[in-house]
Design an enzyme around this catalytic site. Structure first.
Site, short mmCIF file in Angstrom:
data_model
loop_
_atom_site.label_atom_id
_atom_site.label_comp_id
_atom_site.label_asym_id
_atom_site.label_seq_id
_atom_site.Cartn_x
_atom_site.Cartn_y
_atom_site.Cartn_z
N GLU A 11 0.83 -1.20 0.00
CA GLU A 11 0.00 0.00 0.00
C GLU A 11 0.87 1.25 0.00
O GLU A 11 1.77 1.39 0.83
CB GLU A 11 -0.90 0.03 1.23
CG GLU A 11 -1.92 -1.09 1.29
CD GLU A 11 -2.77 -1.06 2.55
OE1 GLU A 11 -3.90 -1.56 2.50
OE2 GLU A 11 -2.30 -0.54 3.59
N CYS A 12 0.59 2.15 -0.90
CA CYS A 12 1.19 3.49 -0.96
C CYS A 12 2.72 3.40 -0.91
O CYS A 12 3.35 3.03 -1.89
CB CYS A 12 0.62 4.37 0.15
SG CYS A 12 0.77 6.14 -0.20
N GLY A 13 3.35 3.71 0.22
CA GLY A 13 4.80 3.65 0.29
C GLY A 13 5.34 2.28 -0.04
O GLY A 13 6.38 2.14 -0.69
#
Length: 494
Positions: free
Chosen positions: A368-370
């Site tokens: 997720e994301c990072g």
């Protein structure tokens, strides 16, 4: 200080707007009550990952997110009841302004909605800088906007001098005599918390965090009657149906019994043979969790649900470890600040190779994301420097000066993923400064996403083998069956 209350008490600290001082007040209250010997449980309204880290430092206990849009009413009540039940005092930090939430005409996701759902009185924090009688008009409007909302008082912040503070007290006594003024806080610029993109500097990266917490507690104690505030709070009405440990159901439809040790459905009851010893339960599948200063954005409830689904969570550091832990069946790469540690992440070639090989093995991975950025070919920071990453996805992440996306997301999967079959519905939040570069058409998009204005045409979820990458932070309390599916995928891979 009165003796600790026999039943938990609680309040929600809300602000008239972002930046009015509610986080400083919340941290001051958490620290002040904790160092008086109370068992204080902190919560954060909304999807924020950073404030809970400061809460945990203030109290010595993990803080939990509460969000009725992402988790639903029942999921939100369960999280609150589970952790508030053992405390003397529950303090919830609100989000944005008191009435700000999912949409302009929808109260869901707002501090006001959460306070009503949990039966919590609101302590309203208002920035009274450069105000006199207007402060009463501001506060009066908030008190009257939703008449069914209960308040336990008001704190006025940023008084410029002792005479300004006395003027504010006179104004409130004359204009709103029935509203308890819990204190008038003087302006203390040295107590301001450092910020960067995405919000406050994380507790782990703030060298002065502990010292500031004690200073905030001193500030609040010196100008607020905490004894009177605590004494006036009514006991929480915690529904014992919401107070159980809630092990995750044994199937996404809820037809099977709860999971036994190791995450497997228990065998039907039978009389054991006296000549046979019971078979030992298989060990739980091991889920590698990226956790360090670069990857620190996780909802505590997500981790609890994954453990309840039968997974053993094994933390590791993409920054500092040479390779992955042994015997992993799956990976969970959360969000955080890989862009601030891009050089160190890129230089850890052994870890990059291990993660790349794990994804290529076909075992389940959620990024997720990072964590998603870490799996791309490269990451370009704000100065334009580019650093090679794991190369699982043929994209590049490039940091921008402003938000590339911000808001709640409702997701329906369009293919089978580690989080469930095609058609699985998820809710989460997206907030990031980086944007995708490269040909995203090379990898299937498996998320159909909507925001507050309807469907979002951008591609949101990418699947390569069993590796799912997205900028959306999913809250599993809104779809607990997704935790079960992820655990099953790990069991089958192991």
């Amino acid at each position: 200080m009165p003796s600790p209350p026999h039943a938990p008490r609680g309040l929600l600290v809300a602000g008239t707007r972002s930046g009015c001082g509610k986080t400083s007040v919340t941290l001051g209250l958490l620290r002040a009550f904790s160092r008086r010997g109370l068992r204080v449980q902190a919560f954060k309204a909304g999807p924020d990952f950073i404030d809970p880290g400061h809460h945990a430092l203030a109290t010595g206990t993990p803080s939990h997110n509460l969000d009725d849009w992402m988790c639903g009413a029942q999921g939100t009540r369960r999280i609150f009841a589970r952790h508030a039940a053992g405390a003397d005092l529950a303090i919830v930090e609100g989000v944005m302004g008191l009435f700000d939430g999912y949409a302009a005409v929808d109260a869901a996701g707002s501090s006001a909605s959460l306070a009503r759902l949990l039966g919590l009185p609101v302590l309203l924090v208002a920035d009274a800088a450069s105000m006199a009688r207007s402060a009463a008009a501001l506060v009066g409007g908030y008190l009257a906007f939703e008449p069914d909302l209960a308040f336990c008082g008001v704190l006025l912040n940023n008084a410029g001098s002792p005479s300004h503070a006395e003027l504010l007290r006179e104004v409130m006594a004359a204009s709103l005599p029935a509203t308890p003024l819990r204190g008038v806080l003087p302006r203390r610029a040295e107590l301001a918390m450092a910020s960067r993109h995405l919000g406050l500097v994380t507790a782990a990266d703030d060298a002065a965090a502990t010292e500031r917490l004690d200073a905030l507690a001193d500030w609040v104690e010196a100008h607020c009657d905490l004894d009177a505030l605590l004494a006036d709070l009514p006991p929480l009405m915690i529904d014992r149906d919401d107070d159980a440990s809630f092990p995750l159901i044994g199937s996404p439809e809820g037809a099977s019994p709860p999971l036994a040790a190791g995450g497997f459905p228990p065998s039907p009851p039978h009389a054991p043979s006296p000549s046979l010893r019971p078979r030992p339960s298989p060990p739980p599948p091991r889920l590698g969790l990226a956790r360090d200063r670069a990857f620190c954005f996780y909802y505590a409830e997500n981790l609890r649900l994954l453990e309840a689904a039968g997974l053993e969570i094994v933390p590791f550091s993409p920054l500092g470890d040479a390779g992955l832990p042994e015997g992993l069946a799956g990976l969970y790469l959360g969000g955080g600040y890989p862009e601030l540690h891009a050089a160190a992440l890129s230089q850890n070639a052994g870890m990059l190779a291990a993660v790349r090989g794990f994804c290529a093995s076909g075992r389940p991975v959620v990024a997720e994301c990072g964590g998603f950025m870490y799996l791309m070919e490269s990451l370009a920071d704000l100065s334009g420097r580019t650093f090679p990453m794991a190369g699982v996805f043929p994209f590049r992440a490039a940091m921008g000066e402003r938000f590339a996306a911000l808001g709640y997301r409702a997701v329906t999967t369009t293919a089978d993923t580690p989080l469930g079959p095609s058609g699985t519905r998820l809710r989460g939040h997206e907030f990031h400064y980086s944007h995708l570069a490269g040909d995203t058409g090379e990898v299937p998009d498996v998320y159909a996403a909507t925001g507050r204005k309807g469907p979002i045409p951008d591609r949101h979820g990418f699947l390569r083998q069993a590796t799912l990458g997205s900028y959306v932070h999913v809250h599993l309390a809104g779809s607990p069956q997704a935790a079960w599916h992820f655990a099953r995928a790990c069991r089958e891979a192991g």
